[in-house]
Design an enzyme around this catalytic site. Structure first.
Site, PDB file in Angstrom:
ATOM      1  N   CYS A 180       0.998  -1.010   0.070  1.00  9.83           N
ATOM      2  CA  CYS A 180       0.096   0.081  -0.105  1.00  9.83           C
ATOM      3  C   CYS A 180       0.874   1.357  -0.010  1.00  9.83           C
ATOM      4  O   CYS A 180       1.969   1.005   0.494  1.00  9.83           O
ATOM      5  CB  CYS A 180      -0.913  -0.174   1.140  1.00  9.83           C
ATOM      6  SG  CYS A 180      -2.094   1.323   1.262  1.00  9.83           S
ATOM      7  N   SER A 191     -12.137   4.704   0.373  1.00 11.50           N
ATOM      8  CA  SER A 191     -12.077   4.637   1.920  1.00 11.50           C
ATOM      9  C   SER A 191     -11.844   5.996   2.397  1.00 11.50           C
ATOM     10  O   SER A 191     -10.967   6.740   2.155  1.00 11.50           O
ATOM     11  CB  SER A 191     -10.541   3.757   2.228  1.00 11.50           C
ATOM     12  OG  SER A 191     -10.935   2.405   1.639  1.00 11.50           O
ATOM     13  N   CYS A 235     -22.250 -11.879   5.172  1.00  7.01           N
ATOM     14  CA  CYS A 235     -21.807 -13.169   6.058  1.00  7.01           C
ATOM     15  C   CYS A 235     -21.678 -12.732   7.729  1.00  7.01           C
ATOM     16  O   CYS A 235     -22.085 -13.630   8.344  1.00  7.01           O
ATOM     17  CB  CYS A 235     -20.390 -13.384   5.420  1.00  7.01           C
ATOM     18  SG  CYS A 235     -19.139 -12.015   5.673  1.00  7.01           S
ATOM     19  N   CYS A 249     -21.170 -19.046   7.534  1.00  6.42           N
ATOM     20  CA  CYS A 249     -20.598 -18.278   6.857  1.00  6.42           C
ATOM     21  C   CYS A 249     -19.473 -19.373   5.611  1.00  6.42           C
ATOM     22  O   CYS A 249     -20.049 -20.336   5.340  1.00  6.42           O
ATOM     23  CB  CYS A 249     -19.442 -17.455   7.516  1.00  6.42           C
ATOM     24  SG  CYS A 249     -18.450 -17.952   8.535  1.00  6.42           S
ATOM     25  N   CYS A 268     -11.291 -16.896   4.344  1.00  7.81           N
ATOM     26  CA  CYS A 268     -12.054 -15.556   4.740  1.00  7.81           C
ATOM     27  C   CYS A 268     -10.822 -14.482   4.305  1.00  7.81           C
ATOM     28  O   CYS A 268      -9.678 -14.873   4.866  1.00  7.81           O
ATOM     29  CB  CYS A 268     -12.610 -15.846   6.118  1.00  7.81           C
ATOM     30  SG  CYS A 268     -13.487 -14.086   6.468  1.00  7.81           S
ATOM     31  N   ASP A 269     -11.366 -13.315   4.285  1.00  9.33           N
ATOM     32  CA  ASP A 269     -10.506 -12.145   4.322  1.00  9.33           C
ATOM     33  C   ASP A 269      -9.881 -11.749   5.618  1.00  9.33           C
ATOM     34  O   ASP A 269      -8.797 -11.360   5.758  1.00  9.33           O
ATOM     35  CB  ASP A 269     -11.365 -10.931   3.717  1.00  9.33           C
ATOM     36  CG  ASP A 269     -10.311  -9.696   3.665  1.00  9.33           C
ATOM     37  OD1 ASP A 269      -9.132  -9.815   2.891  1.00  9.33           O
ATOM     38  OD2 ASP A 269     -10.606  -8.470   4.236  1.00  9.33           O
ATOM     39  N   CYS A 326     -30.580 -15.659  22.884  1.00  5.90           N
ATOM     40  CA  CYS A 326     -30.908 -14.229  22.881  1.00  5.90           C
ATOM     41  C   CYS A 326     -32.166 -13.936  21.909  1.00  5.90           C
ATOM     42  O   CYS A 326     -32.219 -14.590  20.836  1.00  5.90           O
ATOM     43  CB  CYS A 326     -29.673 -13.581  22.361  1.00  5.90           C
ATOM     44  SG  CYS A 326     -29.802 -11.792  22.065  1.00  5.90           S
TER      45      CYS A 326
END
Length: 404
Positions: free
Chosen positions: A17, A128, A272, A278, A293-294, A338
């Site tokens: 980045c 962003s 998700c 997920c 997953c990320d 819950c």
């Protein structure tokens, strides 16, 4: 297993980045590749990924093949790299298979060439931005520690001038969590009509890249100084909801509220985080490595590499299915009992490092946040859900004569 729809966050430049956000969880992924110099997906891997994604989308009978390009900062690869992406997509997609692209960027490298390309090829751009200048520049600085807000605003103007479809991705952290209405109004005044809020919580003292268990109660784990507190995040959501509900229902899309409205109307979660299970949102690194997953780009969650194993053999593998069903299987007793379980489903497993009221491990850090929001907004969500289920567009404050 029957092939199911999927999405993949693709990192063609890995974690590289041009800025150094203090809260970024992805920059550390450089440690996965200690000898790497370029962090650039090769043409061979890129074409194979595009070909396999289109094939898998066809097998899963998806309406389109969707590509989400992230980083790091993907625009560091240059416009010509993305022209190559479009060329490969046209080469491998059948004429009756639509292809769509989304690009997440900090916007700092956008110029007229980028604007023209993105518009001509129908890219959806996520920008962003964390709010007004003082808030944005608190953590989103370049590698020399300099603020980035002004450069992001120039990038936004490029998108607007070229008619590029764009939305806002805003992280919620210690510096902006008390400014919910201010941040929301700022984004709305900039012209954003679709906004994602992503809460930031990072632990210090974890075991690094060695592993990241779904339930991690290591007592040495501490919360970073920029992480948003559960009560503060709950208030942020309530404050934004009040402003949105008063004037912007049907005009501005806030992802969190859209997802919740669907859940309160009895539909499956479109995100998700709040789904019962997920495992359908994966991450691909620049070298072709596919992860569960990320948020789980760790060695323990690497499924394989598309240059060695066909993507379809990993997407719907028993291992990935188990990863997804673990979300439901590991709920705490407090979660299972819950009243709002239907709207939360325990949240993201990555955030399950707190304790339930009875001391049970593996409870979601944001439980207090979500519960506060559901109690605050539940009646209004219920009203809008009734409207939705009765063929009416959801509206804001009830008018006289409304039947609820």
């Amino acid at each position: 297993m029957t092939p199911l729809p999927f999405s993949i966050m693709t990192k063609p430049i890995g974690p590289r980045c041009n800025i150094d956000c203090k809260y970024c969880y992805y920059l550390e992924k450089e440690k996965l590749y200690p000898s790497e110099k370029k962090f650039r997906m090769s043409d061979e891997v890129l074409e194979r990924y595009i070909e396999q994604t289109i094939a898998a989308a066809l097998e899963a009978k998806m309406p389109e093949a969707h590509f989400a390009w992230q980083g790091g900062e993907p625009t560091m690869l240059g416009v010509d790299y993305f022209r190559k992406i479009v060329t490969f997509q046209k080469k491998h997609a059948p004429s009756d298979m639509p292809v769509s692209n989304a690009l997440q960027t900090n916007g700092m490298l956008l110029d007229d060439a980028w604007g023209t390309f993105l518009a001509e090829n129908g890219f959806l751009v996520g920008l962003s931005i964390d709010g007004p200048k003082p808030v944005h520049d608190k953590y989103r600085v370049d590698r020399a520690g300099r603020p980035t807000f002004d450069a992001v605003m120039r990038g936004l103007e490029i998108l607007k001038a070229n008619g590029v479809q764009h939305n806002a991705l805003t992280t919620v952290h210690r510096a902006n969590s008390a400014k919910g209405k201010e941040v929301y109004r700022f984004l709305k005044n900039l012209g954003f009509d679709h906004i994602q809020f992503i809460p930031i919580v990072e632990r210090t003292g974890t075991s690094g890249l060695a592993s990241a268990p779904q339930v991690d109660m290591d007592p040495t784990n501490k919360i970073s100084a920029w992480s948003v507190a559960p009560r503060a995040y709950g208030k942020f959501l309530c404050d934004v909801f009040d402003a949105w509900y008063k004037a912007d229902v049907g005009r501005v899309s806030v992802q969190f509220f859209d997802v919740q409205l669907g859940l309160w109307a009895g539909h499956p979660s479109s995100l998700c985080v709040f789904a019962e299970t997920c495992g359908n949102s994966l991450a691909l690194e620049h070298d072709g490595s596919l992860y569960a997953c990320d948020h789980y780009v760790y060695p323990d969650y690497k499924l394989g590499n598309i240059t060695q194993t066909p993507m379809k053999d990993m997407l719907w593998s028993d291992r990935q299915v188990e990863f997804g069903t673990d979300k439901q299987a590991t709920l705490t007793a407090q979660c299972r009992a819950c009243e709002f379980r239907f709207a939360c489903n325990g949240g993201c497993p990555k955030h399950r490092f707190a304790k339930a009221k009875d001391g049970e491990a593996g409870h979601n850090y944001f439980c207090e946040s979500y519960t506060a929001f559901f109690r605050h907004a539940g009646d209004r969500l219920q009203k809008m859900a009734w409207q939705l289920n009765n063929g009416m567009p959801p509206t804001g404050p009830a008018a006289k004569g409304d039947i609820l």
